[in-house]
Design a protein around this motif. Structure first.
Motif, mmCIF file in Angstrom:
data_model
loop_
_atom_site.group_PDB
_atom_site.id
_atom_site.type_symbol
_atom_site.label_atom_id
_atom_site.label_comp_id
_atom_site.label_asym_id
_atom_site.label_seq_id
_atom_site.Cartn_x
_atom_site.Cartn_y
_atom_site.Cartn_z
ATOM 1 N N VAL A 301 0.835 -1.200 0.000
ATOM 2 C CA VAL A 301 0.000 0.000 0.000
ATOM 3 C C VAL A 301 0.868 1.247 0.000
ATOM 4 C CG1 VAL A 301 -1.767 1.264 1.282
ATOM 5 C CG2 VAL A 301 -1.863 -1.225 1.156
ATOM 6 N N ALA A 302 1.947 1.237 0.774
ATOM 7 C CA ALA A 302 2.824 2.403 0.833
ATOM 8 C C ALA A 302 3.480 2.681 -0.511
ATOM 9 C CB ALA A 302 3.886 2.200 1.915
ATOM 10 N N VAL A 303 3.917 1.630 -1.182
ATOM 11 C CA VAL A 303 4.572 1.808 -2.481
ATOM 12 C C VAL A 303 3.581 2.319 -3.517
ATOM 13 C CG1 VAL A 303 5.690 0.587 -4.387
ATOM 14 C CG2 VAL A 303 6.391 0.130 -2.037
ATOM 15 N N ALA A 312 -3.328 1.815 -3.896
ATOM 16 C CA ALA A 312 -3.159 0.615 -3.077
ATOM 17 C C ALA A 312 -3.254 -0.644 -3.923
ATOM 18 C CB ALA A 312 -4.207 0.593 -1.967
ATOM 19 N N VAL A 313 -4.235 -0.675 -4.827
ATOM 20 C CA VAL A 313 -4.384 -1.832 -5.724
ATOM 21 C C VAL A 313 -3.180 -1.952 -6.646
ATOM 22 C CG1 VAL A 313 -5.789 -2.799 -7.582
ATOM 23 C CG2 VAL A 313 -6.896 -1.735 -5.604
ATOM 24 N N LEU A 314 -2.755 -0.827 -7.217
ATOM 25 C CA LEU A 314 -1.601 -0.840 -8.113
ATOM 26 C C LEU A 314 -0.349 -1.294 -7.387
ATOM 27 C CD1 LEU A 314 -0.348 -0.107 -10.873
ATOM 28 C CD2 LEU A 314 -0.053 2.230 -10.009
ATOM 29 N N GLY A 315 -0.164 -0.835 -6.164
ATOM 30 C CA GLY A 315 1.007 -1.232 -5.398
ATOM 31 C C GLY A 315 1.048 -2.726 -5.128
ATOM 32 N N ALA A 316 -0.112 -3.329 -4.842
ATOM 33 C CA ALA A 316 -0.156 -4.770 -4.589
ATOM 34 C C ALA A 316 0.236 -5.557 -5.829
ATOM 35 C CB ALA A 316 -1.558 -5.167 -4.124
ATOM 36 N N VAL A 317 -0.278 -5.156 -6.978
ATOM 37 C CA VAL A 317 0.035 -5.869 -8.211
ATOM 38 C C VAL A 317 1.507 -5.686 -8.587
ATOM 39 C CG1 VAL A 317 -0.483 -6.054 -10.671
ATOM 40 C CG2 VAL A 317 -2.341 -5.723 -9.035
#
Length: 383
Positions: A301-303, A312-317
């Motif tokens: 989430v931080a990234v 948050a979704v983009l960071g997870a992927v």
């Protein structure tokens, strides 16, 4: 002595929208269009372009994205740094895993219980013969636990680092409990060796493709729910609690209720993600829901950007794709890279990837305004 007052003619007040408000307005206009584009990529392009193995990996990433979405809502919007989402992810995963094991065993003892010397099915396992009960438990149990914990903690105004440490301790305690109950939970190995789901072979490419669509559609529905919640009056109140909790309390609202509801919603999302994760990946074990995995959720989430749900979704992927790609080349170096990346993001780009994209968009807008004839073109378009 006579004093003469000179009247100064009033100048028309030029009302300019603050940059932050303009950015939010622009994002609101482009948000639905961007959502449609991403949905088309996930539902139409990815199943055709990716081979079954890579499509299964993407489904796994999207399960993590559901957890990250809940963290983005609780941490980014509500200021609650939760380091124990692995607990709720694990509850959802074990609920689905218990049903799958009983289904494969025909309602009798699962294989690991036989190996552990268990002679009768424990009463805790009996209701999980029903898929409806398992799916309900994957959502209701995390929400119920988060609600009780939130009311106990937030009523006493526990927040900040103390709340983060408390949730992290909860994750560590759950892992110890699961490892110690070998005959009930499978111990360190967890639950694995699933073969069927609703009469379909889990190893078949068609089943996995169907699961991918279920995960992608579930993520889309939950994202729309979280987006609408963030734009609602409750979402604005949640941001107010994050920024000035004492002032919100003086205005007559109860911050504990607002934070508890948000924490419960995030827990429910993690439970759904865990229930979807098990048939996609084929395993659920304490190693997937302890302190380290919970910290990895926060790093994702931080990234990506904790202040934007899409971030948050983009960071997870992105993080999970990078983990897969980097681990294929350097099996033991991913944790070091992940730690360094988290430090760099928090120090140099607190807004994550979403913040960098917003800054780049603002820079382009400033460059356009600096070009000759910009004011004339704007006036012409406004007319």
């Amino acid at each position: 002595m006579t004093v003469t007052l000179k009247t100064v003619p009033e100048r028309p007040v030029q009302r300019r929208r603050p940059a932050a408000l303009a950015r939010v307005t622009e994002a609101a206009r482009s948000g639905p269009g961007l959502f449609v584009v991403v949905a088309l990529l996930l539902l139409a392009v990815a199943p055709v372009a990716l081979e079954p193995f890579r499509l299964n990996l993407l489904a796994k990433y999207l399960c993590y994205a559901i957890v990250a979405l809940g963290i983005g809502l609780a941490w980014g919007r509500g200021g609650m740094l939760t380091l124990g989402q692995g607990v709720f992810f694990g509850i959802g995963g074990y609920s689905m895993g218990m049903y799958l094991k009983l289904n494969d065993a025909g309602g009798e003892l699962p294989d690991f219980m036989v190996w552990s010397g268990v002679e009768t099915l424990p009463a805790l396992w009996a209701p999980f013969r029903s898929p409806a009960f398992a799916l309900a438990a994957a959502v209701v149990l995390p929400v119920a636990i988060a609600t009780v914990l939130g009311l106990l903690v937030f009523r006493r105004r526990v927040r900040g680092a103390y709340f983060a440490i408390l949730t992290q301790a909860l994750a560590a305690a759950l892992v110890i409990l699961l490892v110690g109950q070998q005959g009930l939970t499978g111990g360190t190995n967890g639950l694995t060796n699933f073969f069927e789901l609703f009469g379909q072979d889990l190893a078949a490419d068609g089943t996995q493709r169907g699961l991918y669509f279920v995960v992608a559609i579930t993520l889309g529905v939950l994202f729309l729910f979280a987006w609408q919640l963030a734009r609602s009056r409750f979402g604005r109140l949640l941001v107010a609690v994050r920024d000035a909790e004492d002032r919100v309390r003086f205005l007559g609202y109860d911050p504990a209720v607002v934070k508890t509801i948000t924490f419960a919603v995030a827990a429910g999302m993690a439970g759904i993600a865990g229930a979807l994760f098990v048939p996609v990946v084929g395993i659920i074990s304490p190693a997937l829901l302890g302190v380290v995995p919970s910290l990895e959720f926060v790093v994702m989430v931080a990234v990506g950007g904790r202040y934007a749900l899409g971030g948050a979704v983009l960071g997870a992927v992105l993080m999970n794709y990078a983990k897969t790609a980097f681990s294929e080349e350097f099996a033991g170096g991913w944790l070091y890279l992940q730690g360094a990346l988290f430090i760099l993001v928090m120090t140099l780009a607190p807004g994550g990837v979403a913040g960098l994209l917003a800054s780049a968009r603002d820079a382009v807008a400033r460059w356009r305004r600096a070009r000759p004839g910009w004011a004339a073109r704007e006036a012409k378009e406004a007319a």
